[in-house]
Design a protein around this motif. Structure first.
Motif, PDB file in Angstrom:
ATOM      1  N   ILE A   7       0.841  -1.195   0.000  1.00  0.00           N
ATOM      2  CA  ILE A   7       0.000   0.000   0.000  1.00  0.00           C
ATOM      3  C   ILE A   7       0.879   1.248   0.000  1.00  0.00           C
ATOM      4  O   ILE A   7       2.033   1.211   0.434  1.00  0.00           O
ATOM      5  CB  ILE A   7      -0.967   0.015   1.210  1.00  0.00           C
ATOM      6  N   ASP A   8       0.314   2.332  -0.500  1.00  0.00           N
ATOM      7  CA  ASP A   8       1.022   3.613  -0.519  1.00  0.00           C
ATOM      8  C   ASP A   8       1.173   4.140   0.904  1.00  0.00           C
ATOM      9  O   ASP A   8       0.425   3.766   1.814  1.00  0.00           O
ATOM     10  CB  ASP A   8       0.233   4.647  -1.332  1.00  0.00           C
ATOM     11  N   ASP A   9       2.124   5.045   1.070  1.00  0.00           N
ATOM     12  CA  ASP A   9       2.337   5.660   2.383  1.00  0.00           C
ATOM     13  C   ASP A   9       1.090   6.389   2.872  1.00  0.00           C
ATOM     14  O   ASP A   9       0.765   6.332   4.065  1.00  0.00           O
ATOM     15  CB  ASP A   9       3.517   6.647   2.329  1.00  0.00           C
ATOM     16  N   ASP A  10       0.381   7.063   1.962  1.00  0.00           N
ATOM     17  CA  ASP A  10      -0.836   7.793   2.339  1.00  0.00           C
ATOM     18  C   ASP A  10      -1.899   6.851   2.905  1.00  0.00           C
ATOM     19  O   ASP A  10      -2.548   7.161   3.910  1.00  0.00           O
ATOM     20  CB  ASP A  10      -1.418   8.551   1.143  1.00  0.00           C
ATOM     21  N   ILE A  11      -2.064   5.719   2.258  1.00  0.00           N
ATOM     22  CA  ILE A  11      -3.048   4.744   2.731  1.00  0.00           C
ATOM     23  C   ILE A  11      -2.600   4.177   4.076  1.00  0.00           C
ATOM     24  O   ILE A  11      -3.415   3.984   4.978  1.00  0.00           O
ATOM     25  CB  ILE A  11      -3.252   3.610   1.698  1.00  0.00           C
ATOM     26  N   SER A  21      -7.942   4.639  16.275  1.00  0.00           N
ATOM     27  CA  SER A  21      -9.296   5.095  16.631  1.00  0.00           C
ATOM     28  C   SER A  21     -10.197   3.946  17.063  1.00  0.00           C
ATOM     29  O   SER A  21     -10.968   4.070  18.015  1.00  0.00           O
ATOM     30  CB  SER A  21      -9.945   5.810  15.450  1.00  0.00           C
ATOM     31  N   PHE A  22     -10.121   2.840  16.348  1.00  0.00           N
ATOM     32  CA  PHE A  22     -11.013   1.712  16.610  1.00  0.00           C
ATOM     33  C   PHE A  22     -10.383   0.634  17.485  1.00  0.00           C
ATOM     34  O   PHE A  22     -11.026  -0.370  17.798  1.00  0.00           O
ATOM     35  CB  PHE A  22     -11.497   1.090  15.293  1.00  0.00           C
ATOM     36  N   LYS A  23      -9.099   0.839  17.822  1.00  0.00           N
ATOM     37  CA  LYS A  23      -8.375  -0.138  18.645  1.00  0.00           C
ATOM     38  C   LYS A  23      -8.442  -1.540  18.029  1.00  0.00           C
ATOM     39  O   LYS A  23      -8.758  -2.535  18.710  1.00  0.00           O
ATOM     40  CB  LYS A  23      -8.907  -0.135  20.073  1.00  0.00           C
ATOM     41  N   LYS A  24      -8.170  -1.579  16.741  1.00  0.00           N
ATOM     42  CA  LYS A  24      -8.131  -2.844  16.009  1.00  0.00           C
ATOM     43  C   LYS A  24      -6.792  -2.939  15.293  1.00  0.00           C
ATOM     44  O   LYS A  24      -6.121  -1.933  15.066  1.00  0.00           O
ATOM     45  CB  LYS A  24      -9.267  -2.918  14.986  1.00  0.00           C
ATOM     46  N   THR A  25      -6.440  -4.151  14.893  1.00  0.00           N
ATOM     47  CA  THR A  25      -5.200  -4.332  14.145  1.00  0.00           C
ATOM     48  C   THR A  25      -5.414  -3.938  12.686  1.00  0.00           C
ATOM     49  O   THR A  25      -6.557  -3.854  12.209  1.00  0.00           O
ATOM     50  CB  THR A  25      -4.733  -5.801  14.189  1.00  0.00           C
ATOM     51  N   LYS A  26      -4.308  -3.730  11.989  1.00  0.00           N
ATOM     52  CA  LYS A  26      -4.397  -3.426  10.559  1.00  0.00           C
ATOM     53  C   LYS A  26      -5.086  -4.572   9.824  1.00  0.00           C
ATOM     54  O   LYS A  26      -5.908  -4.340   8.934  1.00  0.00           O
ATOM     55  CB  LYS A  26      -3.000  -3.195   9.968  1.00  0.00           C
TER      56      LYS A  26
END
Length: 75
Positions: A7-11, A21-26
């Motif tokens: 993925i791009d750096d922006d993404i 924010s959601f306290k979830k993993t990538k």
């Protein structure tokens, strides 16, 4: 199953913000996003098929009625 995606750096920055924010993993965020995207594609495909079927049915019904009218006129 393991899937590797570049993925791009922006993404990546957006993804990291969302994970905090959601306290979830990538992985959880990407899995949910991919699942939702694929469901949307499937739904859109099904809707297009339904519209095509309706359009064909209407045209076929018109042809049938026109043909039926010709038969009635000649009998």
């Amino acid at each position: 199953m393991i899937l590797t995606v570049r993925i791009d750096d922006d993404i990546n920055i957006l993804l990291e913000d969302i994970t905090r924010s959601f306290k979830k993993t990538k992985s959880e965020i990407v899995r949910e996003a991919l699942n939702n995207y694929l469901k949307e594609i499937k739904h859109n495909k099904e809707e297009k098929i339904k519209k095509a079927i309706d359009k064909c049915a209407k045209k076929d019904m018109k042809v049938y009625r026109d043909f039926e009218g010709i038969l009635d006129e000649n009998l």
